[in-house]
Design a protein around this motif. Structure first.
Motif, PDB file in Angstrom:
ATOM      1  N   ASN A  49      15.755  28.214  13.203  1.00  0.00           N
ATOM      2  CA  ASN A  49      15.479  29.542  13.100  1.00  0.00           C
ATOM      3  C   ASN A  49      15.634  30.687  12.206  1.00  0.00           C
ATOM      4  O   ASN A  49      14.828  31.743  12.469  1.00  0.00           O
ATOM      5  N   HIS A  50      15.146  30.412  11.016  1.00  0.00           N
ATOM      6  CA  HIS A  50      14.723  30.693  10.144  1.00  0.00           C
ATOM      7  C   HIS A  50      15.627  32.217  10.101  1.00  0.00           C
ATOM      8  O   HIS A  50      15.811  32.851   9.422  1.00  0.00           O
TER       9      HIS A  50
ATOM     10  N   PRO B 153       8.248  26.228   1.883  1.00  0.00           N
ATOM     11  CA  PRO B 153       9.423  26.777   0.180  1.00  0.00           C
ATOM     12  C   PRO B 153       9.442  27.777   0.451  1.00  0.00           C
ATOM     13  O   PRO B 153      10.048  28.747  -0.248  1.00  0.00           O
ATOM     14  N   GLY B 154       8.620  28.274   0.759  1.00  0.00           N
ATOM     15  CA  GLY B 154       8.277  29.706   0.593  1.00  0.00           C
ATOM     16  C   GLY B 154       8.969  30.602   1.658  1.00  0.00           C
ATOM     17  O   GLY B 154       9.159  31.797   1.253  1.00  0.00           O
TER      18      GLY B 154
ATOM     19  N   PRO C  13      22.229  27.260   1.798  1.00  0.00           N
ATOM     20  CA  PRO C  13      22.321  26.778   2.640  1.00  0.00           C
ATOM     21  C   PRO C  13      20.944  27.977   2.388  1.00  0.00           C
ATOM     22  O   PRO C  13      20.865  29.039   1.901  1.00  0.00           O
ATOM     23  N   ASN C  14      19.439  27.870   3.612  1.00  0.00           N
ATOM     24  CA  ASN C  14      18.344  28.939   3.359  1.00  0.00           C
ATOM     25  C   ASN C  14      18.934  29.819   3.628  1.00  0.00           C
ATOM     26  O   ASN C  14      20.214  30.539   4.061  1.00  0.00           O
ATOM     27  N   LEU C  15      17.553  31.478   2.782  1.00  0.00           N
ATOM     28  CA  LEU C  15      18.264  32.561   2.829  1.00  0.00           C
ATOM     29  C   LEU C  15      20.144  32.942   3.079  1.00  0.00           C
ATOM     30  O   LEU C  15      20.778  33.894   2.642  1.00  0.00           O
TER      31      LEU C  15
ATOM     32  N   TRP D  24      15.830  22.836   4.567  1.00  0.00           N
ATOM     33  CA  TRP D  24      16.997  23.365   5.616  1.00  0.00           C
ATOM     34  C   TRP D  24      17.413  24.349   4.001  1.00  0.00           C
ATOM     35  O   TRP D  24      18.798  24.675   4.103  1.00  0.00           O
ATOM     36  N   VAL D  25      17.254  23.563   2.596  1.00  0.00           N
ATOM     37  CA  VAL D  25      18.413  24.098   1.588  1.00  0.00           C
ATOM     38  C   VAL D  25      17.680  24.372   0.488  1.00  0.00           C
ATOM     39  O   VAL D  25      16.574  23.797   0.230  1.00  0.00           O
TER      40      VAL D  25
END
Length: 396
Positions: free
Chosen positions: A110-111, A40-41, A303-305, A134-135
């Protein structure tokens, strides 16, 4: 607003070929904490929405309203841009859930940023993204329309309780389609597919994720909490019907052609497709069996980021305004995830538009709603085994 606009559901409701992306994910996920899991972080990045009024949205082809005279014009989206000043880079790049998974998974595991702020994928694939972390969760305080108007039937699937990380874009039903004139009677049960006079003129969906739930419901199974034994029971039954020559073949969306030509009399089908078929042949019927049918959705996720998370949340909430949802529903003819849009369509001065409010395949009536359920998704540990068995039966 146009009526009976042909959609591209053959590409959206894609089948799982061989093990495809499912096998890849199984290798990623394994047991316990998957190697590709993002905690989560590590999911959120710097959100530049306040200073950068734009976002990138990846969707399926022909899954949004367009202007009759200019197919590059998307009226609801352009109205959002005008109202908010947010520019939307709308990309019709999703043609298959597994293919799209393969396209963006390297970045997510891969962040790294995907270059997309908003995506639309089928709920069974959404479940994988949620499990892998991933979300991002959405800020419902900034989405009052979603909170108020989201259909309760779609509000809390097993993979995302409370819909914290996903919001349905459009929904649909997997049920049975048949030609009432040629069959000569009503079909009311899943077991009716195996009647002697339909032998060899029945098709089932080939994709594991698309096919299994309705068949389980025919056995009286609660698909919100089905077990492995329920799946294998279905496989045993289908194998028997294949050997007995009752199933003509397993299909993707090409069942539409078979049903239209009369080569097939009854089949597993998606509600959105049948609306299109009925425009040409009113004898084509869609039935939610008395045992029930699967309600599914293709959902919006961030999505992440993603760099424009707040802008994406604002866009999602915009499409949950009943007036906007009604305009979209009149175009795509899928089950509308905003029941309040029904009243908007009913009040239309255009008769063809108003009649859509009475279509149970866009706004399921009370009787139909009682029979609909969202299936518990196939877990990563189950998928490899289940796909291997199902694909052998379906000839994939």
């Amino acid at each position: 607003m146009p009526v009976n606009r042909k959609t591209s559901s053959p590409s959206r409701r894609s089948l799982l070929r061989a093990l495809g992306g499912g096998a890849a994910l199984g290798a990623l996920a394994g047991c316990g904490v998957p190697a590709a899991y993002v905690g989560p972080g590590d999911r959120s990045g710097t959100d530049v929405s306040a200073m950068d009024k734009r976002l990138t949205w990846a969707n399926w082809p022909l899954y949004i309203d367009t202007d009759d005279d200019d197919t590059t014009s998307r009226p609801t989206l352009e109205a959002f841009e005008k109202r908010t000043g947010i520019s939307v880079d709308y990309i019709e790049e999703i043609n298959d859930n597994d293919e799209f998974f393969g396209k963006i998974s390297p970045s997510l595991m891969n962040h790294q940023r995907t270059g997309r702020d908003l995506i639309v994928i089928s709920d069974w694939m959404c479940a994988r993204f949620v499990r892998l972390g991933w979300v991002q969760e959405m800020d419902r305080a900034e989405q009052p329309n979603v909170t108020k108007y989201l259909d309760p039937l779609l509000s809390s699937p097993a993979f995302d309780p409370g819909r914290k990380s996903s919001v349905p874009w459009q929904s649909g039903i997997t049920g049975i389609a048949y030609n009432r004139r040629k069959v000569g009677r009503e079909i009311k049960h899943v077991s009716d597919l195996w009647a002697d006079d339909l032998k060899g003129r029945v098709t089932l969906l080939s994709g594991l994720d698309e096919a299994f739930a309705l068949l389980m419901q025919g056995n009286g199974v609660d698909i919100t909490k089905w077990k492995a034994d329920d799946f294998h029971q279905v496989c045993d039954q289908v194998e028997k019907h294949v050997r007995g020559g009752r199933i003509r073949r397993f299909t993707g969306n090409d069942y539409i052609k078979d049903l239209s030509s009369g080569d097939v009399l009854a089949c597993q089908a998606y509600s959105g497709d049948v609306i299109q078929l009925q425009a040409d042949d009113p004898d084509i019927r869609f039935v939610v069996p008395e045992e029930g049918a699967e309600l599914w959705a293709e959902s919006l996720m961030i999505p992440n980021l993603a760099r424009h998370k707040a802008n994406a949340e604002k866009l999602i909430d915009y499409y949950y305004e009943p007036e906007v949802a009604a305009e979209l529903a009149a175009w795509v003819n899928y089950v509308c995830p905003v029941p309040a849009a029904q009243g908007v369509l009913a009040s239309s001065k255009d008769k063809d538009t108003a009649v859509l409010a009475e279509d149970p395949l866009i706004f399921p009536d009370a009787t139909m709603r009682k029979r609909l359920a969202i299936a518990r998704d196939i877990t990563s540990t189950e998928r490899t085994e289940f796909a291997k068995r199902w694909n052998a039966i379906a000839g994939l």
